[in-house]
Design a protein around this motif. Structure first.
Motif, PDB file in Angstrom:
ATOM      1  N   SER A 195      38.014  47.447  40.526  1.00 26.73           N
ATOM      2  CA  SER A 195      37.793  46.697  41.762  1.00 26.73           C
ATOM      3  C   SER A 195      37.882  45.192  41.542  1.00 26.73           C
ATOM      4  O   SER A 195      37.601  44.696  40.447  1.00 26.73           O
ATOM      5  N   LEU A 197      37.435  41.287  43.985  1.00 28.04           N
ATOM      6  CA  LEU A 197      37.109  40.625  45.240  1.00 28.04           C
ATOM      7  C   LEU A 197      38.152  39.567  45.573  1.00 28.04           C
ATOM      8  O   LEU A 197      38.579  38.795  44.708  1.00 28.04           O
ATOM      9  N   PRO A 201      42.800  39.491  52.318  1.00 27.32           N
ATOM     10  CA  PRO A 201      43.389  40.655  51.639  1.00 27.32           C
ATOM     11  C   PRO A 201      44.912  40.611  51.534  1.00 27.32           C
ATOM     12  O   PRO A 201      45.629  41.377  52.182  1.00 27.32           O
ATOM     13  N   ASN A 213      41.343  48.504  43.374  1.00 30.60           N
ATOM     14  CA  ASN A 213      40.616  48.532  44.640  1.00 30.60           C
ATOM     15  C   ASN A 213      40.363  47.103  45.103  1.00 30.60           C
ATOM     16  O   ASN A 213      39.527  46.403  44.543  1.00 30.60           O
ATOM     17  N   GLN A 214      41.113  46.668  46.103  1.00 31.96           N
ATOM     18  CA  GLN A 214      40.946  45.328  46.666  1.00 31.96           C
ATOM     19  C   GLN A 214      39.825  45.348  47.701  1.00 31.96           C
ATOM     20  O   GLN A 214      39.856  46.132  48.641  1.00 31.96           O
ATOM     21  N   VAL A 215      38.837  44.463  47.524  1.00 34.40           N
ATOM     22  CA  VAL A 215      37.724  44.358  48.471  1.00 34.40           C
ATOM     23  C   VAL A 215      37.759  42.966  49.084  1.00 34.40           C
ATOM     24  O   VAL A 215      37.668  41.960  48.364  1.00 34.40           O
ATOM     25  N   ASP A 219      35.980  39.197  57.124  1.00 30.54           N
ATOM     26  CA  ASP A 219      35.523  40.306  57.969  1.00 30.54           C
ATOM     27  C   ASP A 219      36.248  40.256  59.307  1.00 30.54           C
ATOM     28  O   ASP A 219      35.965  39.413  60.145  1.00 30.54           O
ATOM     29  N   HIS A 228      27.379  41.418  56.044  1.00 32.31           N
ATOM     30  CA  HIS A 228      28.570  41.736  55.266  1.00 32.31           C
ATOM     31  C   HIS A 228      28.516  41.044  53.897  1.00 32.31           C
ATOM     32  O   HIS A 228      28.890  41.641  52.884  1.00 32.31           O
ATOM     33  N   GLU A 231      26.347  43.002  51.637  1.00 27.05           N
ATOM     34  CA  GLU A 231      27.042  44.190  51.129  1.00 27.05           C
ATOM     35  C   GLU A 231      27.987  43.808  49.994  1.00 27.05           C
ATOM     36  O   GLU A 231      28.076  44.514  48.977  1.00 27.05           O
ATOM     37  N   ILE A 232      28.699  42.696  50.171  1.00 29.14           N
ATOM     38  CA  ILE A 232      29.646  42.237  49.156  1.00 29.14           C
ATOM     39  C   ILE A 232      28.908  41.872  47.868  1.00 29.14           C
ATOM     40  O   ILE A 232      29.348  42.218  46.757  1.00 29.14           O
ATOM     41  N   PHE A 235      27.825  45.024  46.104  1.00 33.35           N
ATOM     42  CA  PHE A 235      29.001  45.664  45.516  1.00 33.35           C
ATOM     43  C   PHE A 235      29.436  44.926  44.251  1.00 33.35           C
ATOM     44  O   PHE A 235      29.745  45.548  43.224  1.00 33.35           O
ATOM     45  N   ASN A 239      29.458  46.380  40.388  1.00 33.50           N
ATOM     46  CA  ASN A 239      30.740  46.568  39.716  1.00 33.50           C
ATOM     47  C   ASN A 239      31.058  45.464  38.712  1.00 33.50           C
ATOM     48  O   ASN A 239      32.192  45.373  38.237  1.00 33.50           O
TER      49      ASN A 239
END
Length: 289
Positions: A195, A197, A201, A213-215, A219, A228, A231-232, A235, A239
């Protein structure tokens, strides 16, 4: 009520701008070469690799400009009007707004979409508007090979007299793309997780090609809400994310805040860089920090 005579239709304005530019100084142009135009700098790199110095290749949008909102200059209009071939990227806001107007200025120009035969993936919001697919196709080697083939087929079909030279250059470009793919895969083999960040995107195809995995922090095309961001942050900590990528055109205030919160580095990268091979390696190295 009479129309205000100062409010002229856009087509009149474009025509006036073009006529002015035709009379002006044009130091960046080589009058001895035919012109190929394209929207963005990365596609310019692929074209130049195939045609060599037999054509002058011009990118309309500067690499540091926002390709969703760029407004062409009078010089851009002249470049398009004088071009024999125009290569469209296929899915960027600039082209949605300007391609039909370009076609009206350059009626003898051949317009080709370099994204033909590329399976579109992704999809994101920008400024509240949904874009059906990530337009940054070229950031995947497999898609870059398709782009190169589309460019070669168009140019070789237009200028059959030099087809052999174009083919030789095209095959050399293919080898560089394949070799770069190997280098990037080797660099990413050292990445400690799948992953990463990114603020905006733009690495959908890159991530898809290399199984990452691009996060996105952005938003729905806007600065993220507090929930949000929370959450980031969670995450990122779970990770062990140590770097956040952002583009200068889209850098939000949240990037530095999140980076400080998780002890990561915020690193600027440029998906619009000219040298594709060099840039792919650079992105891979950033992701493995």
């Amino acid at each position: 009520m009479k129309d205000n005579p100062t409010k002229k239709p856009l087509t009149y304005i474009l025509t006036a701008c073009l006529l002015i530019s035709l009379c002006g100084c044009n130091s960046h142009r080589d009058s001895n070469k035919r012109i190929i135009a394209t929207s963005i700098v990365p596609i310019q790199y692929f074209i130049e690799s195939i045609v060599g110095d037999t054509w002058q290749v011009i990118a309309i949008i500067p690499s540091n400009a926002n390709h969703t909102s760029y407004e062409p200059t009078t010089q851009n209009l002249r470049d398009v009007s004088d071009a024999c071939i125009y290569f469209e990227t296929g899915n960027i806001g600039f082209e949605d707004s300007w391609t039909q107007r370009f076609k009206s200025l350059a009626k003898d120009c051949k317009f080709t979409d370099v994204s033909e035969n590329i399976e579109k993936i992704g999809g994101h919001y920008h400024n509240g508007e949904y874009h059906g697919a990530d337009p940054h196709y070229w950031l995947s080697p497999s898609e870059a090979l398709v782009i190169a083939e589309n460019i070669y087929n168009t140019i070789a079909g237009y200028d059959t007299a030099n087809k052999d030279t174009y083919y030789e250059n095209y095959m050399s470009l293919r080898e560089r793309i394949i070799d770069t793919d190997r280098k990037v895969a080797g660099i990413l083999a050292d990445k400690n997780n799948d992953s990463f960040l990114v603020y905006h995107p733009a690495l959908t195809y890159f991530a898809h090609h290399y199984g990452l995995n691009q996060v996105a922090i952005e938003d729905n095309g806007k600065e993220p809400s507090a929930s949000h961001i929370a959450e980031i942050v969670t995450f990122a900590k779970d990770n062990n994310i140590k770097v956040i990528l952002y583009q200068s055109q889209y850098a939000g205030t949240s990037v530095k805040n999140i980076a400080d919160e998780i002890g990561a580095a915020a690193v600027c990268y440029d998906p619009m860089a000219h040298d594709w091979c060099e840039n792919m390696v650079k992105i891979a190295k950033i992701l493995t920090r």
